[in-house]
Design an enzyme around this catalytic site. Sequence first.
Site, short mmCIF file in Angstrom:
data_model
loop_
_atom_site.label_atom_id
_atom_site.label_comp_id
_atom_site.label_asym_id
_atom_site.label_seq_id
_atom_site.Cartn_x
_atom_site.Cartn_y
_atom_site.Cartn_z
N ASP A 226 0.83 -1.20 0.00
CA ASP A 226 0.00 0.00 0.00
C ASP A 226 0.86 1.26 0.00
OD1 ASP A 226 -2.83 0.99 0.34
OD2 ASP A 226 -1.88 1.98 2.04
N ASP A 257 -8.49 3.82 -10.32
CA ASP A 257 -8.93 2.56 -9.75
C ASP A 257 -9.03 2.65 -8.23
OD1 ASP A 257 -9.51 -0.32 -10.22
OD2 ASP A 257 -7.72 -0.61 -8.98
N HIS A 261 -9.82 3.73 -1.47
CA HIS A 261 -8.72 3.15 -0.70
C HIS A 261 -7.48 4.03 -0.62
CE1 HIS A 261 -10.88 -0.66 -0.52
NE2 HIS A 261 -11.10 -0.55 -1.81
N GLU A 286 -13.31 5.24 -9.56
CA GLU A 286 -14.06 3.99 -9.33
C GLU A 286 -14.20 3.79 -7.82
OE1 GLU A 286 -14.27 0.07 -7.91
OE2 GLU A 286 -12.23 0.45 -8.65
#
Length: 532
Positions: A226, A257, A261, A286
């Site tokens: 991440d 994308d 997150h 998204e």
Amino acid sequence: MLKSFLQLIKTRRDLREEDHPLAPTSPNECLLQSFEWHTRSSADDPHWSHLSSLMPTLAELGVTLLLIPPPTKAAYENSNGYDVYDLWDLGEFEQKGQVGTKWGTKVQLEEMCRKAKEAGIGIIADAVLGHKTGADEKERVKLVKVDDENRLKVVGDVRDTYAWVRWKFDGRGEKYSQMEWGPQHFTGIEWDDGAQENGIFLLNGKQWSKNVDARFGNYDYLMFTDIDHTHPEVHADLLAWGRWITKELNLKGMRFDAVRHFDYDFMRQFQEHVAATTSGWISVGEFYDGDVRLLKAYLSHMTPGYKLFDIPLLTNFAAASASYLPLPPTPPSSTPASTISTGRVQNVRSKPFDLRRIFNGSLLASHPTQSVTLVANHDTQPGQACETPIAAWFKPLAYAILLLRNDGLPCVFWGDLFGITQGPEVVDKVKGLEVLMRARKGWAYGRQMDYFMDGGSLAWVRMGTHDRPGCAVVLSAVEGGARRSMFVGKRCAGGRWVDMMGLVKQEVRIDKKGYGEFLCEGRSVSVWNNAE
């Protein structure tokens, strides 16, 4: 005297129109996602080259924007590109066992972008900015494990271990970017190499971004390694990459994308940074969730031009489709029908979905200029994690709503336009989709008048503009079809209107008041235009 006065007004109006002619009506935008999850591509038949050859056909269908899969180097051969290894390698360097990506080489990619520009089609590139994978080396690190269901809860003590967290890009070297990625550039990982253990691990001294979705306590971590977008070197490198790839490929925009997150402050800064140098830049995020409140909250942190895929509307399409499916036969047993599974549809269901409420809770209803509407994509097709079944007969109805109304940016799915031949389920191309796309290109213009009279059908008219024609649309989810008397304008009086879909054979005559009796067959859509 009155007649002379009216003639004078008309003359003055005509003179004004000669001096100040009306501007041409802009053509309707139409976005095509140019791949599905199982799209074939090889060195001998690369997808970039296939798309190059299709550009004239796509332009004729009315495609103005083309969403391409991630053009960057992936960690694994023949992957679709969401396992990002090197953003700065567009299929140019020998890395990860190949020069090109699954989709082709950089040369083929650039040629495809040139062909798109010649055809008047803008390229939207899929950008994966939340994670990296396929590290070149492992290093000693300190980390803690966190609870899968609550990422803010630490499980156990700090570990002194090894993890794959070094990216050196030996194949590319320092061309385009000199940055070498290390553990300081990341927040979390999924693999403790020292303990040979899977999980979600927070690197010691790091914290998850606060500017993310709150699911699981904090939804910063999704997969792989991440990225820490607050690190100044990361921030600078990604912003530089955004402008570089936009100039390199002459991009019109990007799809981002999994935006729920990663840090929304960084997302806004990235978008503003790239858009500042590109006229008409398009950003589409998204954020996969059917709760429009979450999408609206996210958009409150973005600039007004930022768009999201309208997952709540897609969810409504799926619910409507399922509610109108025929009930399977009652099983010959004493078991209550409500407890017996019949696949995706059970033998007991609520009343059919009221199509007049198809826009309820959608982004299209609350933020029409920021809604990108869809019927399917690579995440929702059969076999994928977010599979969202919509019956084949209902898809033309859904696409008519996307393509022939005046709000939202419609996104047509490759698998619906060309079919899906690989994977767990073969999917035929959507019947009549090409006709609907051409209708959007040629006839879906002007003021919109809705005739939403009952829950099983919808109808509306696009009145046209001074230089582009309009159309009439009738769709029905019930067996009996639908019929509507609709006003198309007195200027159309005496005209003969025909069904572009070819399902209803008789013509509709427009009466002297500008009305016509338009109809469609059961479980279908008809699109009517003036045949004269």
